[in-house]
Design an enzyme around this catalytic site. Structure first.
Site, short mmCIF file in Angstrom:
data_model
loop_
_atom_site.label_atom_id
_atom_site.label_comp_id
_atom_site.label_asym_id
_atom_site.label_seq_id
_atom_site.Cartn_x
_atom_site.Cartn_y
_atom_site.Cartn_z
N SER A 1 0.81 -1.03 0.05
CA SER A 1 -0.03 0.02 0.01
C SER A 1 0.78 1.20 0.20
CB SER A 1 -0.85 0.14 1.34
OG SER A 1 -2.01 0.79 0.89
N ASP B 1 -9.61 -5.39 -4.72
CA ASP B 1 -9.01 -4.37 -3.68
C ASP B 1 -10.02 -3.10 -3.65
OD1 ASP B 1 -7.34 -2.36 -2.54
OD2 ASP B 1 -5.47 -3.55 -3.03
N HIS C 1 -7.47 -5.93 -0.34
CA HIS C 1 -6.12 -4.85 -0.01
C HIS C 1 -5.57 -5.43 1.13
CE1 HIS C 1 -4.10 -1.43 -0.21
NE2 HIS C 1 -3.96 -0.88 1.11
#
Length: 276
Positions: free
Chosen positions: A97, A227, A256
């Site tokens: 991320s 995601d 995610h």
């Protein structure tokens, strides 16, 4: 606790496990978490004989709660300082991320011999924000809403966010796994609200296009096609076209936070990539 001090005097917490002679794997955590988010990976790769390192980004986790330096250039400089302090060579850098953005910026600028490979998981590059040049990005209002919720009631926001889209619990047949949510909340609440607030701008508005183009080492891009935080079409599917030696691996139906929910699938895939 293990700490080091960056060039601007900021104290950073880090973990450094395993044989110092082994190939190092450096983990970059996502927003607004800490090095603890890599527990499943650090234990796995430690067992495979690697040296594993993870730090708490400045203002996050156990690092000092500074109100300065919450931008990608400074984050990457902090990593460079730690790499130099530990004299890491031939390292694999793995970022999730926001940490994927941090890893991309560091790897693109790293000194020769410091980096062997990179892995970007559910990563924010090349750019999350909607702009004329990036029409598929999210509107600024979406990130303004994250800031509003954080500033209004951070504790509740940090329950709601992992309970829903982050881990895909809003789609999961079995519903929310409370222990996972509690661990996310624990990590997030350790950090500074100011750092986390500023980091939203860093992860959403930083353009990593030139960083991706500059990365010369083999890079594995891993992304779940469900995601809901960093949609694959606006991230991984664009990043792979910018990397010199990129490889894209898509995980059908995964969220995610798949490094936590599906560590048993992702860890062996990362290991296979590293061992090539």
């Amino acid at each position: 606790m293990t700490n080091f001090t960056t060039r601007d005097g900021t104290r950073i917490f880090y973990k450094d496990w395993g044989p110092k002679s082994a190939q190092p794997i450096f983990f970059h955590h996502g927003w607004p978490l800490s090095a603890d988010d890599w527990d499943a990976q650090m234990l796995f790769f430690l067992d495979q004989g690697y040296r594993v390192i993870a730090h708490d980004r400045r203002g996050h986790g156990r690092s000092v709660q500074t109100d300065q330096g919450h931008d990608m250039d400074t984050y990457a400089a902090d990593v460079a300082d730690l790499v130099e302090a530990l004299n890491l060579k031939n390292a694999v850098h793995i970022g999730h991320s926001t940490g994927g953005g941090e890893a991309a910026r560091y790897v693109a600028r790293a000194r020769p011999g410091r980096v062997a490979k990179a892995v970007l998981v559910g990563a924010v590059p090349p750019l999350m924000l909607e702009t004329p040049a990036n029409p598929g990005g999210a509107p600024r209002s979406a990130f303004d809403e994250l800031r509003r919720q954080l500033a209004t009631n951070r504790a509740q926001f940090f329950v709601d966010f992992p309970s829903g889209p982050f881990y895909g619990f809003n789609r999961r047949k079995g519903g929310v796994v409370q222990s996972v949510v509690q661990n996310w909340w624990r990590q997030a609440m350790m950090g500074a609200a100011k750092a986390q607030y500023d980091c939203i701008k860093a992860f959403s508005e930083t353009d990593f296009t030139e960083d991706l183009k500059a990365i010369a080492v083999p890079t594995l891009v891993m992304h779940g096609d469900d995601d809901q935080i960093v949609p694959i079409a606006d991230s991984a599917e664009l990043s792979i076209g910018l990397l010199q030696r990129g490889e894209l691996k898509v995980y059908k139906g995964l969220p995610h936070g798949m490094l936590t929910t599906d560590a048993g699938r992702l860890n062996p895939d990362i290991l296979e990539f590293i061992r090539r």
